[in-house]
Design a protein around this motif. Structure first.
Motif, PDB file in Angstrom:
ATOM      1  N   ARG A  70      11.861 -40.548   9.149  1.00 47.99           N
ATOM      2  CA  ARG A  70      13.320 -40.477   9.120  1.00 47.99           C
ATOM      3  C   ARG A  70      13.835 -39.780  10.384  1.00 47.99           C
ATOM      4  N   LYS A 103       6.108 -30.249   3.055  1.00 46.96           N
ATOM      5  CA  LYS A 103       7.366 -29.578   3.387  1.00 46.96           C
ATOM      6  C   LYS A 103       7.170 -28.861   4.708  1.00 46.96           C
ATOM      7  N   PRO A 145       5.905 -36.792   1.267  1.00 44.93           N
ATOM      8  CA  PRO A 145       7.263 -36.478   1.725  1.00 44.93           C
ATOM      9  C   PRO A 145       7.341 -36.191   3.226  1.00 44.93           C
ATOM     10  N   ILE A 146       6.302 -35.539   3.813  1.00 42.99           N
ATOM     11  CA  ILE A 146       6.363 -35.216   5.239  1.00 42.99           C
ATOM     12  C   ILE A 146       6.308 -36.483   6.078  1.00 42.99           C
ATOM     13  N   GLU A 154       7.423 -39.360   5.253  1.00 43.90           N
ATOM     14  CA  GLU A 154       8.757 -39.954   5.161  1.00 43.90           C
ATOM     15  C   GLU A 154       9.749 -39.197   6.027  1.00 43.90           C
ATOM     16  N   LEU A 155       9.669 -37.853   5.956  1.00 45.63           N
ATOM     17  CA  LEU A 155      10.579 -37.005   6.735  1.00 45.63           C
ATOM     18  C   LEU A 155      10.394 -37.266   8.227  1.00 45.63           C
ATOM     19  N   GLU A 156       9.118 -37.330   8.655  1.00 39.38           N
ATOM     20  CA  GLU A 156       8.822 -37.573  10.067  1.00 39.38           C
ATOM     21  C   GLU A 156       9.427 -38.905  10.513  1.00 39.38           C
ATOM     22  N   GLY A 212      20.473 -32.162   6.423  1.00 38.16           N
ATOM     23  CA  GLY A 212      19.877 -33.033   5.412  1.00 38.16           C
ATOM     24  C   GLY A 212      20.791 -34.214   5.095  1.00 38.16           C
ATOM     25  N   LEU A 247      13.274 -29.958   1.873  1.00 39.33           N
ATOM     26  CA  LEU A 247      12.105 -30.302   2.692  1.00 39.33           C
ATOM     27  C   LEU A 247      12.047 -29.523   4.002  1.00 39.33           C
ATOM     28  N   ILE A 248      13.196 -28.960   4.407  1.00 41.50           N
ATOM     29  CA  ILE A 248      13.206 -28.208   5.674  1.00 41.50           C
ATOM     30  C   ILE A 248      13.714 -26.780   5.492  1.00 41.50           C
ATOM     31  N   VAL A 256      18.129 -36.775   3.698  1.00 42.44           N
ATOM     32  CA  VAL A 256      16.942 -36.232   3.017  1.00 42.44           C
ATOM     33  C   VAL A 256      17.329 -34.970   2.247  1.00 42.44           C
TER      34      VAL A 256
END
Lengths: 303, 303
Positions: free
Chosen positions: B19, B54, B12-13, B15-17, B222, B231-232, B227
């Motif tokens: 994004r 996360k 997930p991180i 992907e988050l990064e 988000g 996650l944040i 997202v």
């Protein structure tokens, strides 16, 4: 970030440097108050000549190139400065249209505009390039030796706005000094921010006006610092039309150069500087340092 | 300047990064528009916990220390940010009074306040230190192992202003979180800028209010990113008075911890995360991470 000057320093510059360091808080406050009265240029670069005994700006470019020469350490500072400028001028902006110079064969120049794109992207804008050149009739991708590439697109002008296909920018950044004149496609864009404004281009701007304004500023700044403004101000004089080929305007040029050389000689004597004075002759508008002439004696003018 | 995270990244991180990187211009624009609606804190530091799957803020300090830990490359960015903040809040300011913590025996802390002085000096302010401690009765010079030194002076309060001997500041910067309560000497200073304001101190501020506000912000952020805000955002719950020694408030604590552990377990399952959930129990105000407790099972609470 303080520039590191590698010219050997002698007396007056050492004193000037120390005076500037000692006066830092007052200088920064002076700038803060000046920026409240005067809007600074959106971006600019200044050539500073360090004679060892004197340190003065000799050329100010309001459409600066060379962004590719920034060190990696400077990049975050440029991004932060860009953010602050956008926040002040057009916080709602999403899209920035950059209008580069037409000489797309120069890979250094292309690296420069790619760096501009990087800075404004990191500062929070979608950046695309639109060309004034009639040769760009469709999106054209240019490859750099670094493996990077950039796409330059034809500009699309509507009645009141300038943009690209599917790209409607809030702000337009000129990286083209319009030496060839102001093209109609850039006129009357009253709905968009045009940065810098058209009157900053060499079609309108004159070096003599700039140096006259700078002379006033350097007097006030010299007073604040308690130093002779000559240490930061290049002496100058202006003539009207001069044409070397036809010999037109040579009398004014000879008189002004002679008077300047005498004034500089007196200053050198005052500071005990053992150098031969010189004057640089330039056109009152225009860029690239082409056709400039260094004169140490009026006889060199061939008048 | 992007922080480099050295924790191993998993699904997930990553992907988050990606994004976040892809959405940079929209994110920066979002911040620009938020800063038009809300005044950001003058300064703050945020502890971010990177679990690998996360990434969330767990502690926000509105009276940040640790400025001495900035790398030399970061210093010009701090100076530029300080300049922008001063320009917005008090451009005419000449003098800045910094009120540090009282524990002057901690040399790391002294390096921290010296670094603050350096930053604001370079940003264009004369900086001096005034102490809330009754032990500082005259200017006291403290020496650091680095060979540097700093002078802390007694505060002088007049009817409407706070200053030092021969030092009348436009702005006062608190680097003291007033955990011991708001001293009268700081109240009703209506003529000077007090940064941050007194209601940012732990006498008034509550973590539960902060996390509630942050939860709202993370939902909107988000949505912008597309997202899951989890996650944040650290999940949280709040109890009233709890006293472990007397067993008071333990029922609320047990219920809340149990509910949180279940909610986290569901989230871990959703993302296929093979970890044991935990909850951190903290006082609703206060600093320094003292007296905090990590709980993986309600039985650990001894209720």
């Amino acid at each position: 970030m303080v520039p590191h000057l590698i010219t050997a320093l002698t007396g007056p510059i050492n004193e000037l440097e120390q005076r500037i360091l000692d006066t830092t808080p007052a200088i920064e406050r002076w700038f803060r108050l000046e920026w409240m009265e005067h809007q600074p240029p959106f971006y600019c670069s200044v050539d500073i000549r360090n004679a060892g005994f004197k340190l003065a700006p000799v050329d100010t470019n309001l459409f600066p190139g060379g962004w590719n020469n920034l060190t990696p350490e400077m990049l975050p500072l440029a991004v932060q400065a860009a953010m602050a400028a956008i926040e002040k001028i057009c916080p709602e902006a999403r899209n920035l249209l950059v209008v580069p110079e037409n000489h797309t064969g120069n890979t250094y120049y292309l690296s420069n505009v790619l760096q501009l794109k990087r800075i404004f992207h990191q500062a929070g804008l979608n950046v695309r390039f639109g060309s004034l050149s009639s040769e760009i009739k469709e999106p054209t991708t240019l490859n750099l030796p670094t493996g990077e590439s950039l796409t330059i697109e034809p500009l699309i002008r509507t009645d009141r706005r300038l943009g690209l296909k599917d790209f409607n920018p809030c702000a337009i950044l000129l990286n083209n000094d319009l030496s060839a004149g102001i093209p109609g496609i850039l006129e009357d864009l009253n709905e968009q921010y045009l940065l810098p404004p058209l009157h900053a281009s060499w079609s309108v701007r004159r070096k003599s006006t700039h140096f006259k304004a700078y002379e006033e500023v350097s007097k006030r700044f010299g007073k604040l610092l308690g130093v002779d403004p000559w240490l930061i101000n290049p002496m100058f004089a202006q003539c009207g039309d001069v044409n070397f080929a036809e010999g037109a305007g040579m009398e004014c040029l000879t008189t002004n150069v002679d008077a300047l050389l005498s004034k500089i000689k007196r200053k050198y004597k005052e500071y005990g500087i053992n150098e031969k004075p010189f004057v640089v002759v330039k056109a009152d508008n225009g860029t690239y340092g082409m056709g400039i002439m260094t004169v140490r004696d009026v006889k060199d003018l061939g008048a």
